[in-house]
Write an enzyme that holds these catalytic residues in place. Structure first.
Site, PDB file in Angstrom:
ATOM      1  N   SER A 303      -2.117  62.396  42.282  1.00 57.55           N
ATOM      2  CA  SER A 303      -1.867  63.829  42.148  1.00 57.55           C
ATOM      3  C   SER A 303      -0.638  64.247  42.937  1.00 57.55           C
ATOM      4  O   SER A 303      -0.317  63.677  43.960  1.00 57.55           O
ATOM      5  CB  SER A 303      -3.065  64.641  42.642  1.00 57.55           C
ATOM      6  OG  SER A 303      -2.724  66.015  42.616  1.00 57.55           O
ATOM      7  N   LYS A 358     -10.295  62.160  40.541  1.00 60.39           N
ATOM      8  CA  LYS A 358      -9.052  62.835  40.147  1.00 60.39           C
ATOM      9  C   LYS A 358      -9.341  63.887  39.059  1.00 60.39           C
ATOM     10  O   LYS A 358      -8.752  64.974  39.047  1.00 60.39           O
ATOM     11  CB  LYS A 358      -8.021  61.814  39.640  1.00 60.39           C
ATOM     12  CG  LYS A 358      -6.756  62.440  39.024  1.00 60.39           C
ATOM     13  CD  LYS A 358      -6.028  63.307  40.031  1.00 60.39           C
ATOM     14  CE  LYS A 358      -4.686  63.863  39.623  1.00 60.39           C
ATOM     15  NZ  LYS A 358      -4.448  64.468  38.367  1.00 60.39           N
ATOM     16  N   HIS A 361     -10.705  66.765  40.762  1.00 58.92           N
ATOM     17  CA  HIS A 361      -9.566  67.416  41.423  1.00 58.92           C
ATOM     18  C   HIS A 361      -8.903  68.375  40.441  1.00 58.92           C
ATOM     19  O   HIS A 361      -8.619  69.533  40.757  1.00 58.92           O
ATOM     20  CB  HIS A 361      -8.565  66.345  41.892  1.00 58.92           C
ATOM     21  CG  HIS A 361      -7.196  66.881  42.245  1.00 58.92           C
ATOM     22  ND1 HIS A 361      -6.282  67.273  41.287  1.00 58.92           N
ATOM     23  CD2 HIS A 361      -6.605  67.102  43.436  1.00 58.92           C
ATOM     24  CE1 HIS A 361      -5.185  67.707  41.874  1.00 58.92           C
ATOM     25  NE2 HIS A 361      -5.353  67.615  43.192  1.00 58.92           N
ATOM     26  N   ASN A 362      -8.677  67.876  39.233  1.00 60.70           N
ATOM     27  CA  ASN A 362      -8.019  68.718  38.231  1.00 60.70           C
ATOM     28  C   ASN A 362      -8.904  69.896  37.832  1.00 60.70           C
ATOM     29  O   ASN A 362      -8.410  70.988  37.573  1.00 60.70           O
ATOM     30  CB  ASN A 362      -7.661  67.891  36.997  1.00 60.70           C
ATOM     31  CG  ASN A 362      -6.417  67.057  37.231  1.00 60.70           C
ATOM     32  OD1 ASN A 362      -6.087  66.766  38.378  1.00 60.70           O
ATOM     33  ND2 ASN A 362      -5.739  66.671  36.183  1.00 60.70           N
ATOM     34  N   GLU A 365      -8.552  72.336  40.416  1.00 65.10           N
ATOM     35  CA  GLU A 365      -7.199  72.893  40.199  1.00 65.10           C
ATOM     36  C   GLU A 365      -7.232  73.972  39.104  1.00 65.10           C
ATOM     37  O   GLU A 365      -6.656  75.052  39.277  1.00 65.10           O
ATOM     38  CB  GLU A 365      -6.294  71.716  39.808  1.00 65.10           C
ATOM     39  CG  GLU A 365      -4.903  72.040  39.323  1.00 65.10           C
ATOM     40  CD  GLU A 365      -4.202  70.766  38.808  1.00 65.10           C
ATOM     41  OE1 GLU A 365      -4.102  69.778  39.572  1.00 65.10           O
ATOM     42  OE2 GLU A 365      -3.765  70.749  37.640  1.00 65.10           O
TER      43      GLU A 365
HETATM   44  C1  6PG Z   1      -1.790  66.640  39.528  1.00 69.17           C
HETATM   45  C2  6PG Z   1      -1.962  67.436  38.277  1.00 69.17           C
HETATM   46  C3  6PG Z   1      -1.486  66.653  37.108  1.00 69.17           C
HETATM   47  C4  6PG Z   1      -1.311  67.513  35.869  1.00 69.17           C
HETATM   48  C5  6PG Z   1      -2.566  67.540  35.077  1.00 69.17           C
HETATM   49  C6  6PG Z   1      -3.080  68.849  34.637  1.00 69.17           C
HETATM   50  O1  6PG Z   1      -2.780  66.475  40.205  1.00 69.17           O
HETATM   51  O2  6PG Z   1      -0.677  66.209  39.789  1.00 69.17           O
HETATM   52  O3  6PG Z   1      -3.303  67.755  38.094  1.00 69.17           O
HETATM   53  O4  6PG Z   1      -2.314  65.568  36.953  1.00 69.17           O
HETATM   54  O5  6PG Z   1      -0.815  68.728  36.155  1.00 69.17           O
HETATM   55  O6  6PG Z   1      -2.262  66.737  33.982  1.00 69.17           O
HETATM   56  O7  6PG Z   1      -2.619  69.130  33.391  1.00 69.17           O
HETATM   57  P1  6PG Z   1      -3.159  70.239  32.426  1.00 69.17           P
HETATM   58  O8  6PG Z   1      -3.142  71.527  33.131  1.00 69.17           O
HETATM   59  O9  6PG Z   1      -2.130  70.168  31.345  1.00 69.17           O
HETATM   60  O10 6PG Z   1      -4.495  69.818  31.936  1.00 69.17           O
END
Ligand code: 6PG
Length: 634
Positions: A303, A358, A361-362, A365
Site C-alpha cells: 500500500s 490488504k 486495508h482498502n 480506506e
Molecule cells: C493503496 C491503495 C491502492 C489503490 C486501490 C484502491 O493501498 O495503495 O489502496 O491499492 O488505490 O487499488 O483502488 P480503488 O479505489 O480503485 O478500488
C-alpha cells in the site's frame, strides 16, 4: 528487442562428446544469457532420419542451419550461447550468413582418445568408435574461432572463454521485478536505490509495449546497474538462485499467465512474490499450485500508491514462512519506517492472509474516504467555499491528522486558472474491486462490519448520475440553511465514525484470522499501517498500543470516554443530515452500528419467530442454557 548483459551470440562448436552443451550451459548461466542447444531445433524430417540411424547429409542440414541463423539473429540484443557441432566451414558460413560482428566462435578442441575415453565413461551413453572417427574426419578446424582445450575443468574452460571474449564477470541480480506499470516502476527504483542488484522485465508486445524496461532504465540514474529485459527466460537466468521475483502485474488472469510462463523457466526453490491487489483466495490457490512445482509463492499486500512504492510502502506479505525469510531483507529495506525506524513490513501469516489484510486495508480506506466526502458534502450544503472547507479540514489535522485528510486539503485548494479542479471532476466514483471483495468477505465471515459495504454502495450509487439527476427533478431536495451545522460538532461526529470504522475493520481481520488459523497480530498490522500506506494516521499510531490488549476497540479504556463524548455529536449530525436530506451513508452506519452493538436485548427474537412460523427453522430459548432448539405450531 533490447535487453541483457552480454550482447554477443556465442557459438560453441566441436565434435560430439567435446562438452558443447555442458560448457554452453555453464557459460550462459554465468553470464546470464539464454542457452540454446542446436540439436533441439532439428526439423522433424531430420529427427526421423537420425532416429532411424541414417546420417544427415548437407541438404538436410542447410534448413536447420538457416533456422539457427534466425534464432541467433533474434538474440542479437539479448545475447545467447548456442551449442552446435558446426564441423564444416560452410556450415559455419551458413550460420552467419550476414557476417554479424557480434557472432563469436568458440571451438572446443580435444583429441580422439580423450573424447572417446570420456564418452565411454559416461553412464548410459555409448559412442560408436567409428562414429566419433567420422566426426573427426568431417571436422574442418575453424580459423577465426577461439580455441579452448577441453582437457581442463568446466569452470576453467568457461573462465578462459570469458577472458578471451573479454566478457567481464557480471554479478547476477539479487532480485527481479516483472511489470513496469506505475507501481512496478516505483518499486524497482526503490529497490535499486537501496543498492540491490536488480533485474527488471516488461513483456514485449509489437507496436504497444516495446523496450519498456530498457527505456525505463535509461530514464533514471538509480537504475544504472539494473539489468533490463523483455525476454522472460533471459530475465530469470540473470537472477541468482533461489530466484526472488516480484510480480507487479494487474491482479487476476494476468498473474496466472505470468506464473505459467515463469514456471517453465524457474527452478525448484525459486520464490515469486505477488505485490498486486490479488484476491486472498486466489493467492492461496497459487501458493498450492506453485508448491506442487517445487516453487514458493508469497502474496504481498503493498500500500501507498505510486509515491509509497517509490519512497517506502507498507508491505503485508504472507505464505511460506521460510521462503519469506529469504525475501524479508529486500521487502524490509524498501518499506516505510515507523516512528521507531522499524520497517512497515511484517509477515502476516500463512496462505493469502497478507492479501486479505490488504483487502481490508482498502475497505477501511473506502470508508475513510467516504466519511471525508460526507463531511465535504455537509459543509458544501452550508455554502462553504472549497478553500473554507480546506481550512476546516486543515484545522482538524492537529488532532485527527491522517494522510487522507491531508490530501483532501490539497485537493480542495487545487486550482487550474481561476477554477477549482475538484469542481470540474465528474461525481462518479470508480473502484478496482477490493472494496467489493472486502464486502463479500464481510458477508461470508458473518462479521457486522457495515461501514465498508456502505462506502462501497455509496460509490455504486454515485455511478447512477443520470438517474440521480432525473430523481432530483422529481423529488427536489429541501436543504434547510436556517441553522448552521457546528464545525466542532461535525469534527466530533467524524472522529466517532472513524473509531467505528477502525473497530469494524480490525474486527473482520480478527474474525477471519481466527476462522483460518492465521494468528494475525492486530497490533502489528496497525504498526505497519502507521506509515507508508493510504490509511496511515495519528489514530493508527494510538491503535498500535490499544490493540495489544484489546482486539475490540469498543472496550478499550482509552477509547470508551472518547466514544461516549463524540457519540452525541454523531447523533446530532446524523439527525441533521436526515432532516436536511444529505446523503451520508457511512456516518449513519457508524451511528446505527453503535446503537446495534450496545443493544443487549434486540428484536431478533421476532425474526426467529417469523422464520419458525413460515419455515419451521426452530429457535433457541433465552433461559435454556442447553442450547436446545424449539419449534412452535403457530
Ligand atoms: C493503496 C491503495 C491502492 C489503490 C486501490 C484502491 O493501498 O495503495 O489502496 O491499492 O488505490 O487499488 O483502488 P480503488 O479505489 O480503485 O478500488
Amino acid at each position: 528487442m533490447k535487453s541483457g548483459l552480454v550482447k554477443k551470440v556465442i557459438f560453441i562448436i566441436g565434435v560430439s562428446g567435446c562438452g558443447k552443451s555442458s560448457v554452453g550451459k555453464l557459460l550462459a548461466d554465468e553470464i546470464a544469457i539464454p542457452f540454446i542447444d542446436a540439436d533441439d531445433h532439428h526439423p522433424l524430417s531430420n529427427i526421423e532420419k537420425m532416429s532411424n540411424g541414417i546420417p544427415l547429409n548437407d541438404s538436410d542440414r542447410m534448413p536447420w542451419l538457416d533456422d539457427l541463423n534466425e534464432i541467433a539473429l533474434k538474440h542479437l540484443d539479448t545475447g545467447c550461447v548456442i551449442a552446435c557441432s558446426a564441423l564444416k566451414e560452410k556450415y559455419r558460413a551458413r550460420l552467419n550468413k550476414s557476417s554479424q560482428p557480434n557472432f563469436a566462435w568458440v571451438y572446443l578442441k580435444g583429441d580422439y582418445e580423450l573424447i572417446f575415453d570420456r564418452m565411454s565413461k559416461r553412464k548410459g551413453h555409448f559412442m560408436d568408435a567409428e562414429m566419433l572417427k567420422s566426426q573427426f574426419e568431417t571436422l574442418e578446424e575453424p580459423e577465426n574461432a577461439i580455441v579452448i582445450d577441453i582437457a581442463d575443468s568446466l569452470e576453467l574452460i568457461t573462465k578462459r572463454i570469458k577472458s578471451q571474449l573479454k566478457i567481464s564477470h557480471k554479478m547476477k541480480s539479487e532480485i527481479g521485478v516483472i511489470g513496469m506499470g506505475v507501481m512496478g516502476k516505483s518499486l524497482s527504483r526503490n529497490l535499486a536505490g537501496r543498492g540491490h542488484r536488480l533485474a527488471i522485465y516488461n513483456r514485449h508486445v509489437d507496436g504497444k509495449e516495446e523496450n519498456i524496461a530498457v527505456d525505463f532504465k535509461d530514464a533514471f540514474s538509480e537504475l544504472d546497474q539494473a539489468l533490463p529485459f523483455d525476454d522472460l527466460k533471459a530475465f530469470v537466468q540473470s537472477i541468482e538462485r533461489p530466484r526472488k521475483i516480484i510480480l507487479m502485474v494487474n491482479a487476476g488472469p494476468a498473474v496466472d499467465a505470468v506464473l505459467n510462463d515463469l514456471s517453465e523457466v524457474l527452478l525448484a526453490g525459486d520464490i515469486v512474490i505477488d505485490g498486486g491487489n490479488s484476491h486472498f483466495e486466489e493467492t492461496k490457490r497459487r501458493i498450492d499450485e506453485m508448491k506442487k512445482k517445487g516453487l514458493f509463492f508469497i502474496g504481498t499486500g503493498v500500500s501507498g500508491g505510486e509515491e509509497g512504492a517509490l519512497k517506502g510502502p507498507s508491505i503485508m506479505p504472507s505464505g511460506d514462512k521460510e521462503a519469506y525469510s529469504k525475501v524479508q531483507k529486500y521487502l524490509e529495506s524498501i518499506a516505510a519506517k515507523d516512528s521507531d525506524q522499524r520497517p512497515c513490513c511484517t509477515y502476516v501469516g500463512s496462505e493469502g492472509s497478507g492479501h486479505f489484510v490488504k483487502m481490508i486495508h482498502n475497505g477501511i480506506e473506502y470508508a475513510e474516504m467516504q466519511l471525508l466526502a460526507e463531511c465535504y458534502s455537509i459543509l458544501k450544503t452550508q455554502n462553504h467555499s472549497n478553500d473554507e472547507i480546506a481550512d476546516v479540514f486543515e484545522s482538524w489535522m492537529s488532532d485527527l491528522g491522517s494522510y487522507l485528510l491531508g490530501i483532501s486539503v490539497d485537493i480542495l485548494r487545487k486550482k487550474e486558472g481561476d477554477e477549482y479542479v475538484l469542481d470540474k471532476i465528474l461525481d462518479k466514483a470508480g473502484n478496482k474491486g477490493t472494496g467489493k471483495w472486502a464486502t463479500g468477505s464481510i458477508a461470508d465471515s458473518g462479521a457486522p462490519s457495515t461501514m465498508i459495504p456502505a462506502a462501497l454502495f455509496a460509490r455504486y450509487l454515485s455511478f447512477f448520475k443520470e438517474k440521480r439527476e432525473a430523481a432530483s427533478k422529481v423529488f427536489p431536495t429541501k436543504h434547510d440553511h436556517s441553522e448552521q451545522i457546528s464545525i466542532s460538532i461535525l469534527k466530533e461526529a467524524y472522529q466517532f465514525s472513524r473509531i467505528v470504522n477502525h473497530h469494524q475493520g480490525f474486527s473482520i481481520i480478527e474474525r477471519v484470522s481466527n476462522q483460518n488459523g492465521w494468528n494475525v497480530d492486530l497490533s502489528e498490522i496497525a504498526r505497519i499501517w502507521t506509515e507508508g500506506c493510504i490509511i496511515k494516521s495519528d489514530f493508527m499510531k494510538e491503535l498500535v498500543e490499544y490493540l495489544k490488549t484489546d482486539s475490540s476497540l469498543l472496550v478499550n479504556e482509552q477509547l470508551i470516554p472518547i466514544i461516549k463524548k463524540t457519540h452525541s455529536a454523531a447523533q446530532t449530525i446524523a439527525m441533521e443530515c436526515i432532516r436536511r436530506e444529505i446523503h451520508v451513508p457511512c456516518l449513519l452506519e457508524a451511528v446505527n452500528f453503535y446503537h446495534g452493538i450496545k443493544t443487549a436485548h434486540s428484536s431478533a427474537n421476532l425474526i426467529q419467530a417469523q422464520r419458525d412460523y413460515f419455515g419451521a427453522h426452530t429457535y433457541k430459548k433465552k433461559n435454556d442454557p442447553s442450547g436446545n432448539s424449539y419449534h412452535t405450531i403457530w
